[in-house]
Scaffold this motif. Structure first.
Motif, PDB file in Angstrom:
ATOM      1  N   GLY A 172       0.791  -1.223   0.000  1.00  0.00           N
ATOM      2  CA  GLY A 172       0.000   0.000   0.000  1.00  0.00           C
ATOM      3  C   GLY A 172       0.820   1.267   0.000  1.00  0.00           C
ATOM      4  O   GLY A 172       0.262   2.370   0.033  1.00  0.00           O
ATOM      5  N   VAL A 173       2.150   1.171  -0.051  1.00  0.00           N
ATOM      6  CA  VAL A 173       2.981   2.373  -0.132  1.00  0.00           C
ATOM      7  C   VAL A 173       2.803   2.982  -1.518  1.00  0.00           C
ATOM      8  O   VAL A 173       2.958   2.288  -2.530  1.00  0.00           O
ATOM      9  CB  VAL A 173       4.465   2.042   0.122  1.00  0.00           C
ATOM     10  N   PRO A 174       2.461   4.258  -1.627  1.00  0.00           N
ATOM     11  CA  PRO A 174       2.253   4.882  -2.935  1.00  0.00           C
ATOM     12  C   PRO A 174       3.557   4.893  -3.754  1.00  0.00           C
ATOM     13  O   PRO A 174       4.654   4.951  -3.208  1.00  0.00           O
ATOM     14  CB  PRO A 174       1.805   6.301  -2.586  1.00  0.00           C
ATOM     15  N   LEU A 175       3.385   4.865  -5.080  1.00  0.00           N
ATOM     16  CA  LEU A 175       4.518   4.736  -5.991  1.00  0.00           C
ATOM     17  C   LEU A 175       4.392   5.736  -7.137  1.00  0.00           C
ATOM     18  O   LEU A 175       3.351   5.823  -7.782  1.00  0.00           O
ATOM     19  CB  LEU A 175       4.551   3.314  -6.561  1.00  0.00           C
ATOM     20  N   VAL A 176       5.472   6.472  -7.393  1.00  0.00           N
ATOM     21  CA  VAL A 176       5.614   7.244  -8.628  1.00  0.00           C
ATOM     22  C   VAL A 176       6.558   6.458  -9.528  1.00  0.00           C
ATOM     23  O   VAL A 176       7.650   6.066  -9.101  1.00  0.00           O
ATOM     24  CB  VAL A 176       6.170   8.658  -8.362  1.00  0.00           C
ATOM     25  N   TRP A 177       6.144   6.238 -10.757  1.00  0.00           N
ATOM     26  CA  TRP A 177       6.846   5.324 -11.662  1.00  0.00           C
ATOM     27  C   TRP A 177       7.101   6.000 -12.999  1.00  0.00           C
ATOM     28  O   TRP A 177       6.285   6.799 -13.471  1.00  0.00           O
ATOM     29  CB  TRP A 177       5.983   4.078 -11.859  1.00  0.00           C
ATOM     30  N   GLY A 178       8.228   5.662 -13.616  1.00  0.00           N
ATOM     31  CA  GLY A 178       8.510   6.177 -14.943  1.00  0.00           C
ATOM     32  C   GLY A 178       9.450   5.263 -15.698  1.00  0.00           C
ATOM     33  O   GLY A 178      10.183   4.463 -15.098  1.00  0.00           O
ATOM     34  N   THR A 179       9.421   5.374 -17.006  1.00  0.00           N
ATOM     35  CA  THR A 179      10.330   4.602 -17.854  1.00  0.00           C
ATOM     36  C   THR A 179      10.621   5.414 -19.102  1.00  0.00           C
ATOM     37  O   THR A 179       9.785   6.212 -19.557  1.00  0.00           O
ATOM     38  CB  THR A 179       9.713   3.233 -18.210  1.00  0.00           C
ATOM     39  N   VAL A 180      11.808   5.210 -19.661  1.00  0.00           N
ATOM     40  CA  VAL A 180      12.193   5.922 -20.882  1.00  0.00           C
ATOM     41  C   VAL A 180      13.174   5.070 -21.667  1.00  0.00           C
ATOM     42  O   VAL A 180      14.083   4.461 -21.095  1.00  0.00           O
ATOM     43  CB  VAL A 180      12.789   7.316 -20.564  1.00  0.00           C
ATOM     44  N   VAL A 181      12.948   5.000 -22.973  1.00  0.00           N
ATOM     45  CA  VAL A 181      13.848   4.325 -23.910  1.00  0.00           C
ATOM     46  C   VAL A 181      13.895   5.163 -25.177  1.00  0.00           C
ATOM     47  O   VAL A 181      12.847   5.602 -25.671  1.00  0.00           O
ATOM     48  CB  VAL A 181      13.381   2.894 -24.234  1.00  0.00           C
TER      49      VAL A 181
END
Length: 274
Positions: A172-181
């Motif tokens: 339940g810990v909030p998550l900020v997520w990102g990806t780049v290619v």
């Protein structure tokens, strides 16, 4: 649910804004506090205010990865006055990193990334507390993950991304997520234990199956343009600040997708897979 007390420990929703629950009770700034002048351009932003700045000062944020995405995330969270920032990375700075990992310099080659990061970030904002960690495992997260208000996932491998995201989904810990290619990026926010009416979503709501090795392009094969990594990391830092301070409309249930080759940006909504 309404927000009520701006210094509440509980998660709250006001309009489309979301304020994450904080482990530490925010302390209102006193009149004449030098921090008010330092962060003036922050709290003048509509919706953030002094109460939001106090929430940032009380927040504990764990950033997993101090490389391409982690560099702008760490720089902007530090500059914004986030109170405590944890930095997880087991790598050392390499020459090939310097094309995009602007937190590190030539003199840092061979230095552990958390050590290099803290040296530069402390010079930017000496009031922020930094904690350094190495390789993140599921066992480490089980022991220490709930010590943080928010996790920002900035690694460059699917194994690490799904490890962190699956932990956040379960805990339940909030998550900020990102990806780049190459020239493409994606950014979103997930909170599996969000209060209604916020959608309870996880990374697997967006990408349900971890790609098998070799089935998707990777940066070592097709490259990655430094400024595009900066675009993604800056967007991630913005999302983190929004949900910590409790203003704006975070990317929960939505994903920002950018093709920097054409500078085309789309925000798409998504729901759990049936």
């Amino acid at each position: 649910m309404t927000i009520g007390d701006p210094y509440s420990r509980d998660g709250a929703v006001r309009g489309r804004a979301v304020a994450l629950p904080l482990l530490t009770q925010p302390v209102p700034f006193e009149a004449g506090d030098p921090a008010l002048e330092r962060y003036r351009r922050n709290w003048l932003v509509s919706g953030l205010g002094e109460a939001g700045q106090a929430r940032l000062a009380a927040a504990r944020v764990l950033v997993v990865g101090a490389g391409g995405l982690g560099s702008p995330v760490l720089l902007y969270l530090t500059a914004a006055g986030v109170g405590t920032i944890g930095i997880c990375d087991s790598d050392v700075v390499e020459v090939s990193n310097l094309q995009r990992q602007l937190l590190h310099g030539e003199a840092d080659v061979g230095v552990a990334k958390p050590d290099s990061a803290v040296r530069h970030l402390s010079a930017l904002n000496s009031s922020v507390r930094f904690e350094r960690f190495g390789h993140v495992t599921r066992e480490w997260l089980e022991e220490h993950g709930r010590e943080w208000d928010l996790i920002v996932e900035c690694t460059d491998s699917f194994d690490a991304k799904y490890l962190v995201a699956d932990y956040c989904a379960q805990s339940g810990v909030p998550l900020v997520w990102g990806t780049v290619v190459s020239m493409q990026l994606q950014v979103s926010v997930f909170w599996s234990h969000a209060p209604a009416p916020v959608p309870r979503l996880t990374l697997r709501s967006l990408h349900p199956v971890q790609p098998a090795p070799g089935t998707t392009p990777s940066s070592p094969e097709v490259g990655v343009l430094g400024p595009v990594v900066g675009q993604a990391g800056t967007a991630m830092a913005t999302e983190a600040i929004k949900v910590l301070a409790g203003f704006g409309e975070p990317l929960i249930g939505r994903v920002l997708m950018v093709d920097a080759a054409t500078q085309r940006a789309d925000v798409l909504t998504f729901a759990p897979w049936e």
